[in-house]
Design an enzyme around this catalytic site. Structure first.
Site, mmCIF file in Angstrom:
data_model
loop_
_atom_site.group_PDB
_atom_site.id
_atom_site.type_symbol
_atom_site.label_atom_id
_atom_site.label_comp_id
_atom_site.label_asym_id
_atom_site.label_seq_id
_atom_site.Cartn_x
_atom_site.Cartn_y
_atom_site.Cartn_z
ATOM 1 N N LYS A 79 0.852 -1.201 0.000
ATOM 2 C CA LYS A 79 0.000 0.000 0.000
ATOM 3 C C LYS A 79 0.883 1.244 0.000
ATOM 4 O O LYS A 79 1.939 1.266 0.655
ATOM 5 C CB LYS A 79 -0.893 -0.031 1.243
ATOM 6 C CG LYS A 79 -1.970 1.050 1.276
ATOM 7 C CD LYS A 79 -2.869 0.883 2.504
ATOM 8 C CE LYS A 79 -3.960 1.925 2.559
ATOM 9 N NZ LYS A 79 -4.839 1.763 3.754
ATOM 10 N N SER A 154 -9.764 1.695 2.769
ATOM 11 C CA SER A 154 -8.894 2.460 1.903
ATOM 12 C C SER A 154 -7.824 1.623 1.199
ATOM 13 O O SER A 154 -7.216 2.100 0.240
ATOM 14 C CB SER A 154 -8.187 3.556 2.716
ATOM 15 O OG SER A 154 -7.361 2.982 3.707
ATOM 16 N N SER A 178 -9.892 -0.597 6.998
ATOM 17 C CA SER A 178 -9.321 -0.453 5.654
ATOM 18 C C SER A 178 -8.609 -1.666 5.089
ATOM 19 O O SER A 178 -8.279 -1.681 3.909
ATOM 20 C CB SER A 178 -8.365 0.732 5.618
ATOM 21 O OG SER A 178 -9.108 1.905 5.431
HETATM 22 N N1 GLN Z 1 -13.359 3.695 6.054
HETATM 23 C C1 GLN Z 1 -12.769 4.129 7.271
HETATM 24 C C2 GLN Z 1 -12.530 5.616 7.220
HETATM 25 O O1 GLN Z 1 -12.846 6.208 6.249
HETATM 26 C C3 GLN Z 1 -11.526 3.379 7.579
HETATM 27 C C4 GLN Z 1 -10.269 3.986 7.077
HETATM 28 C C5 GLN Z 1 -9.054 3.186 7.441
HETATM 29 O O2 GLN Z 1 -9.137 2.132 8.081
HETATM 30 N N2 GLN Z 1 -7.908 3.698 7.079
HETATM 31 O O3 GLN Z 1 -12.043 6.200 8.131
#
Ligand code: GLN
Length: 484
Positions: A79, A154, A178
């Site tokens: 990532k 994400s 994420s």
């Molecule tokens: N979807 C969640 C957010 O928008 C999780 C993001 C993450 O785990 N980095 O915060």
């Protein structure tokens, strides 16, 4: 030679490498060919590294010497918020578009030591803020199962890379889901480790009390291999724990009813599954519970009275930490710099041009909940509720081994479906944020598919365990997926 990437796992690939059926160079080339064919459409990778074959050659030399480990020569994807020395690390933001990492993240140093081949860096929501990878400054990632749908986020690029057979495993980060939610949308396994199990050194910070790095892979066994390669105490991250920290004898955690037995009791907070969950997701969840029962597990209903506050707690604590972590992007220390009228104007110009809308929204929310008049009302209160929820989970784990819920309330949604409604997007995180708030490990396992408009869309099952009990997730997960 023709390598069937679809069938490969880390373990089988390692066996083939060892037996000399193919070389790491041939394996890497097979992945590069597939990525060349599919990435234009899917956009899982932001960059494919031009030295992948050189890395593979080094792995082949190690294999030839008989010094091979379980990950030697295994092609993987990283990532774009995890630093690899000398390479770009943009966090999918214009702010860091040309930023080159000055050092290796601890997880990367460990993977280098293990001899993996880094194929490239994967797309993500900007600074990991989002649940669909639509917040990337460099184009969204499409779901390999249905190109009209999102890959989740994400870590959408990492999940899509594994799902399209464009890597044998990938690393993601998980602050509120994420790793698990994109794993669920793309039909792969995703693990969010116990907070502190894996060093965050060299991961671009989002919410520092919530962030963890973890693996996305095709099987539980593969995720376990990667987790064991990257975990451990690290002098560069003082929140890391020794792998034995939580490993008290199993029986001591248990009630007299289940003491000393194999982990066999699955807790289900049914009261939390009533509203807003897609019928197909509920159906596959019930089918999963039935399959556990057939395998001899006991399903026990549990109460987590304050769990419905978890999402609110997350969307207070996370932006508070985001606003603080984002303060370092001042146009001086890293990345983008735009000249304004004076020093302070440089700052405004740089941040205005460098950050996307969602990042700006969270900085505003975070500074608001931390402002002097509201600190107690929001931030402190959220922290108190965070503690209550954690206590409720500890209590539940006195009588159950793992807690099961769906990973996400629905399958992958359509591209653009939620981009104009941030709250609808935040609701995606309802089942995943609790593991980050409590610091507990959680895994998403493929749990069937639902057919929508002719495409089979994966659904995920989430299992959560108490601190340090990843092994329980792996054991039960393997059992669930009938892995050897
Ligand atoms: N979807 C969640 C957010 O928008 C999780 C993001 C993450 O785990 N980095 O915060």
């Amino acid at each position: 030679m023709n390598i069937d990437l679809k069938k490969l796992t880390i373990a089988t690939a390692a066996a083939h490498l060892k037996a000399g059926d193919f070389t790491a160079v041939e394996l890497t080339q097979a992945y590069l060919d597939l990525v060349a064919a599919k990435n234009r459409e899917v956009n899982a990778y932001l960059e494919v590294f031009t030295d992948a074959i050189t890395q593979a050659r080094a792995a082949d030399a190690v294999i030839k010497d008989g010094r091979q480990g379980p990950l030697t020569g295994i092609p993987c994807a990283i990532k774009d918020n995890i630093l690899i020395q000398g390479r770009l690390a943009s966090a999918a933001s214009r702010m860091l578009q040309n930023y080159r990492a000055a050092y290796d993240a601890t997880v990367i140093a460990k993977l280098k030591e293990a001899g993996v081949v880094f194929l490239g860096r994967t797309n993500m929501d900007e600074f990991a803020m989002g649940g669909s990878t639509e917040n990337s400054a460099f184009g969204l990632t499409k779901n390999p199962h249905d190109l009209s749908r999102v890959a989740g986020g994400s870590s959408g690029g990492s999940a899509a890379a594994v799902a399209m057979d464009g890597a044998l495993f990938a690393l993601g980060t998980d602050t509120g889901g994420s790793i698990r939610q994109p794993a669920s949308f793309c039909g792969v396994v995703g693990l969010k480790p116990t907070y502190g199990a894996v060093s965050r050194y060299g991961a671009i910070a989002m919410g520092s009390s919530l962030d963890q790095i973890g693996p996305l892979a095709k099987t539980v066994a593969d995720a376990e291999l990667v987790f064991k390669a990257i975990r451990g105490r690290d002098a560069f991250d003082s929140t890391t724990i020794d792998e034995n920290t939580y490993n008290e004898p199993y029986a001591e955690h248990r009630t007299s009813k289940t003491a000393g037995r194999k982990p066999r009791v699955i807790g289900v907070p049914r009261h939390f599954l009533k509203d807003g969950v897609d019928a197909a997701v509920l159906g596959s969840f019930e089918a999963a519970l039935a399959s556990f029962e057939r395998k001899g597990y006991e399903i026990q209903e549990i109460a987590l009275p304050n769990i419905s506050a978890a999402l609110m707690v997350y969307y207070i604590i996370m932006p508070a930490e985001v606003s603080s972590n984002m303060a370092r992007y001042d146009g001086v220390k890293y990345g983008l710099h735009i000249d304004g009228k004076d020093g302070i104007d440089d700052y405004f110009e740089t941040r205005g041009a460098g950050f996307g809308r969602e990042v700006i929204r969270r900085i505003l929310l975070g500074t608001y909940v931390l402002s002097s008049g509201y600190y107690d009302a929001y931030y402190n209160r959220a922290n108190a509720v965070r503690k209550m929820i954690t206590d409720e989970f500890h209590k539940a784990f006195e009588s159950v081994d793992v807690i099961a819920t769906p990973t996400a309330p629905g399958p992958a949604f359509k591209i653009g479906e939620k981009t104009t409604d941030p709250v609808a997007m935040y609701l995606e995180d309802i089942f995943t944020v609790t593991a980050n708030i409590t610091g507990m490990p959680a895994i998403s396992l493929p749990c069937g598919t639902v057919v929508r408009e002719g495409a089979g869309l994966p659904i995920g099952l989430q299992l959560t365990a108490g601190h340090g009990h990843e092994q329980r997730l792996f054991d039960i997960g393997r059992d669930f997926l009938n892995e050897e």
